[in-house]
Design an enzyme around this catalytic site. Structure first.
Site, PDB file in Angstrom:
ATOM      1  N   LYS A 283      -7.209 -19.367  -8.132  1.00  0.00           N
ATOM      2  CA  LYS A 283      -7.923 -20.760  -7.991  1.00  0.00           C
ATOM      3  C   LYS A 283      -6.506 -21.125  -7.827  1.00  0.00           C
ATOM      4  O   LYS A 283      -5.641 -20.495  -7.078  1.00  0.00           O
ATOM      5  CB  LYS A 283      -7.353 -20.927  -9.022  1.00  0.00           C
ATOM      6  CG  LYS A 283      -8.978 -21.023 -10.246  1.00  0.00           C
ATOM      7  CD  LYS A 283      -8.188 -21.732 -12.118  1.00  0.00           C
ATOM      8  CE  LYS A 283      -9.245 -21.372 -12.947  1.00  0.00           C
ATOM      9  NZ  LYS A 283     -11.021 -22.881 -12.339  1.00  0.00           N
ATOM     10  N   ARG A 357     -19.362 -18.359 -18.153  1.00  0.00           N
ATOM     11  CA  ARG A 357     -21.639 -18.123 -18.088  1.00  0.00           C
ATOM     12  C   ARG A 357     -21.275 -16.534 -18.148  1.00  0.00           C
ATOM     13  O   ARG A 357     -22.704 -16.530 -18.123  1.00  0.00           O
ATOM     14  CB  ARG A 357     -22.147 -19.313 -17.295  1.00  0.00           C
ATOM     15  CG  ARG A 357     -22.160 -18.522 -15.364  1.00  0.00           C
ATOM     16  CD  ARG A 357     -22.401 -19.649 -14.563  1.00  0.00           C
ATOM     17  NE  ARG A 357     -21.029 -20.338 -14.136  1.00  0.00           N
ATOM     18  CZ  ARG A 357     -21.163 -21.734 -13.311  1.00  0.00           C
ATOM     19  NH1 ARG A 357     -21.946 -21.280 -12.801  1.00  0.00           N
ATOM     20  NH2 ARG A 357     -20.360 -22.807 -13.074  1.00  0.00           N
TER      21      ARG A 357
HETATM   22  N1  BES Z   1     -12.016 -22.981 -17.109  1.00  0.00           N
HETATM   23  C1  BES Z   1     -13.392 -23.480 -15.750  1.00  0.00           C
HETATM   24  C2  BES Z   1     -13.683 -24.703 -15.972  1.00  0.00           C
HETATM   25  C3  BES Z   1     -11.975 -25.406 -16.443  1.00  0.00           C
HETATM   26  C4  BES Z   1     -11.554 -26.426 -15.191  1.00  0.00           C
HETATM   27  C5  BES Z   1     -11.725 -25.832 -17.681  1.00  0.00           C
HETATM   28  C6  BES Z   1     -10.941 -27.122 -15.699  1.00  0.00           C
HETATM   29  C7  BES Z   1     -11.578 -26.489 -18.454  1.00  0.00           C
HETATM   30  C8  BES Z   1     -10.239 -27.612 -16.876  1.00  0.00           C
HETATM   31  C9  BES Z   1     -14.138 -22.126 -15.547  1.00  0.00           C
HETATM   32  O1  BES Z   1     -14.062 -20.679 -15.193  1.00  0.00           O
HETATM   33  C10 BES Z   1     -14.150 -22.831 -13.419  1.00  0.00           C
HETATM   34  O2  BES Z   1     -13.251 -22.154 -12.816  1.00  0.00           O
HETATM   35  N2  BES Z   1     -15.513 -23.039 -13.316  1.00  0.00           N
HETATM   36  C11 BES Z   1     -14.996 -22.781 -12.326  1.00  0.00           C
HETATM   37  C12 BES Z   1     -16.405 -23.490 -11.636  1.00  0.00           C
HETATM   38  C13 BES Z   1     -17.352 -22.939  -9.842  1.00  0.00           C
HETATM   39  C14 BES Z   1     -16.276 -21.791  -9.069  1.00  0.00           C
HETATM   40  C15 BES Z   1     -18.830 -23.151  -9.880  1.00  0.00           C
HETATM   41  C16 BES Z   1     -15.149 -24.909 -11.365  1.00  0.00           C
HETATM   42  O3  BES Z   1     -15.717 -25.528 -12.344  1.00  0.00           O
HETATM   43  O4  BES Z   1     -14.511 -25.429 -10.599  1.00  0.00           O
HETATM   44 MN    MN Z   2     -13.098 -19.909 -13.719  1.00  0.00          MN
END
Ligand code: BES
Ligand code: MN
Ligand code: ZN
Length: 502
Positions: A283, A357
């Site tokens: 990230k 997931r």
């Molecule tokens: N934990 C994150 C989602 C999240 C984002 C929670 C912001 C709280 C605040 C999750 O694991 C994630 O990174 N999701 C990605 C999925 C994508 C890579 C398909 C996302 O939402 O960007």
């Molecule tokens: Mn994630």
């Protein structure tokens, strides 16, 4: 905070601060129409004490609006605080929940340690539901999240007394009030876990906290790690944890009420990513610190189980929290990897940041293996759910209308907002893989829905609800009734959903 319920007269209540609710009875939609605030109390002395300020127009009884009077005439209380509920026609017990939180949070910075809260008297506000809601709002409102500040001032309120209206059914009110305290303490338990930073709450420590809670309330608890994940062939869960020095924790809690030998077994499954760096698909650093709250779904399940253990509904419940840290290192899983989930399905990893997931896939499968007949999972699963619904409604999905209807009905009691989003074959198409059965992302559009479709593959035909709480698990700006930080969302709704099966 000490909480109790009193049946004494309001005017006779000797307290630092007496809270009385007010609402706006103005129904005209005209812009020029002035608010017409009324007190939600039939106590003549209290009404007289507030009459002048109500007539002045200074206080409009808007939602969570406050007005403080010192030395109110004729009252034993040292101060009188009016708290608004907004329009009377739209006022619900949930508005009372927020108002009691507002009252407690009004006291905290002012060093007021004890308050009495007059439960509202209004035809449209059921007293029993209001007693419960008032307890919940107060107990939730009392918590602040600056737990590691060395100059932390303990501003906790010491005593919260709800005062029942004269004609109340005392036994029913007492039970509801006590229930509200249990529910809010359980919500606060979840919040306290979510508030912990990643270094203070590793998967192992989350397991220890769950086990300690289970012992306290009398739940059966097992906490497993790497060995068990391998035994169960949880390849999806394991792949997420393998890039971290911290071992994963598979937390299993069981609630088995005496004498309940048949009927449904509810399976609660929570995402417990104690820190989400994104892994190799790392990230950006901006806001990454927030990813300590990526275990909020798991924490919600632990909070709900605490309340279930204490309120004892007649239905069996299993909770599974899949806790892991998502890190990049030499052993981390990589984009392009193919992993085999516990169910036997093969998953192509496209993005290691879509890790929630994966852990849930094996958690759902395990819940079914342990006998769950109905599934609910909660997860901070996608950023996309914030784009779709903002920070107002959390996302909900289901493969079964009657099961979802029970959840929807639970929201009336919990006061939480969830909005159902669709599933469908066209979305499922987007997560088909060329090399394996499915892939772990479905592209930029409809990101919350393709994530839900992924989970649905593992719920299979079992009635299932998926709650995506990513946008609501953390409150960015303090509200009058709750501190900024972890919200504890989903604890109350999951509890009510469970109770609807007893
Ligand atoms: N934990 C994150 C989602 C999240 C984002 C929670 C912001 C709280 C605040 C999750 O694991 C994630 O990174 N999701 C990605 C999925 C994508 C890579 C398909 C996302 O939402 O960007
Ligand atoms: Mn994630
Ligand atoms: Zn995540």
């Amino acid at each position: 905070m000490k909480t109790d319920l009193s049946f004494a007269h309001l005017a006779e209540t000797d307290t630092e601060l007496l809270v009385v609710l007010a609402a706006d009875t103005q129904t005209s939609k005209e812009k020029a129409a002035k608010p017409e605030p009324v007190l939600l109390s039939s106590d003549e002395i209290v009404k007289a004490a507030a009459a002048a300020v109500l007539a002045s127009g200074e206080f409009k009884a808007g939602a969570n609006e406050t007005l403080l009077l010192h030395a109110p005439a004729g009252l034993k209380a040292k101060r009188l605080l009016l708290v608004g509920l907004g329009k009377l026609a739209k006022a619900t017990p949930h508005a009372v929940r927020l108002a009691s939180g507002t009252a407690v949070r009004f006291c905290k910075p002012r060093g007021i340690r004890a308050l009495a809260f007059a439960l509202p008297q209004a035809e449209t506000l059921p007293p029993v539901a209001c007693a419960r809601a008032a307890a919940e709002g107060a107990v939730v409102g009392d918590v602040d999240t600056d737990t590691y500040r060395s100059d932390r001032k303990d501003l906790s309120v010491h005593s919260f007394t709800a005062v029942a209206p004269g004609n109340a059914d005392q036994a029913a009110l007492k039970a509801a009030f006590a229930e509200g305290v249990i529910v809010a303490d359980s919500q606060n338990f979840a919040r306290s876990l979510v508030n912990e930073p990643g270094n203070k709450l590793t998967p192992t420590i989350m397991g220890q906290r769950a086990a300690a809670m289970a012992k306290e309330v009398g739940l059966a608890c097992e906490v497993h790690s790497t060995k068990k994940l391998h035994e169960l062939k949880m390849g999806a869960f394991w792949s997420v944890s393998q890039g971290s020095e911290e071992p994963p924790a598979l937390i299993v809690l069981r609630y088995e009420p005496k004498g309940v030998k048949d009927g449904p077994i509810l399976g609660l499954v929570g995402k417990g990513i104690t820190f989400d760096t994104g892994g190799i698909s790392i990230k950006p650093s901006e806001n990454m610190e927030k990813m300590k709250y990526d275990m909020a779904g798991g924490a919600a399940m632990l909070g709900a189980m605490r309340a279930i253990a204490l309120l004892k509904p007649k239905v069996r419940v299993i909770a599974i929290v899949c806790a892991a840290e998502n890190m990049p290192d030499g052993k981390a899983y990589k984009p392009g990897d193919v992993v085999t989930a516990m169910s036997g399905k093969t998953i192509e990893i496209i993005n290691t940041d879509a890790e929630g997931r994966l852990v849930l896939a094996d958690g759902l499968c395990y819940a079914k293996q342990l006998g769950a007949t109905h599934l609910i999972n909660a997860a901070t699963l996608t950023g996309a759910v914030a784009v779709a619904l903002g920070q107002v409604n959390a996302g909900a999905f289901s493969n079964d209308d009657p099961t979802f209807e029970k959840f929807n009905a639970a929201l009336a009691t919990s006061g939480e907002k969830f909005w159902r989003l669709p599933l469908g074959e066209e979305y499922a198409e987007l997560i088909k893989s060329d090399i394996g059965d499915i892939k772990n992302t479905g592209g930029r559009y409809g990101g919350s829905i393709t994530a839900a479709e992924f989970l649905k593959v593992f719920a299979e035909d079992t009635p299932w609800i998926h709650l995506d709480i990513a946008a609501l698990a953390w409150i960015d700006d303090a509200r009058p009734y709750i501190a900024k930080g972890p919200s504890g969302i989903a604890v109350r709704s999951i509890l009510e959903w469970v109770r609807s099966y007893q």
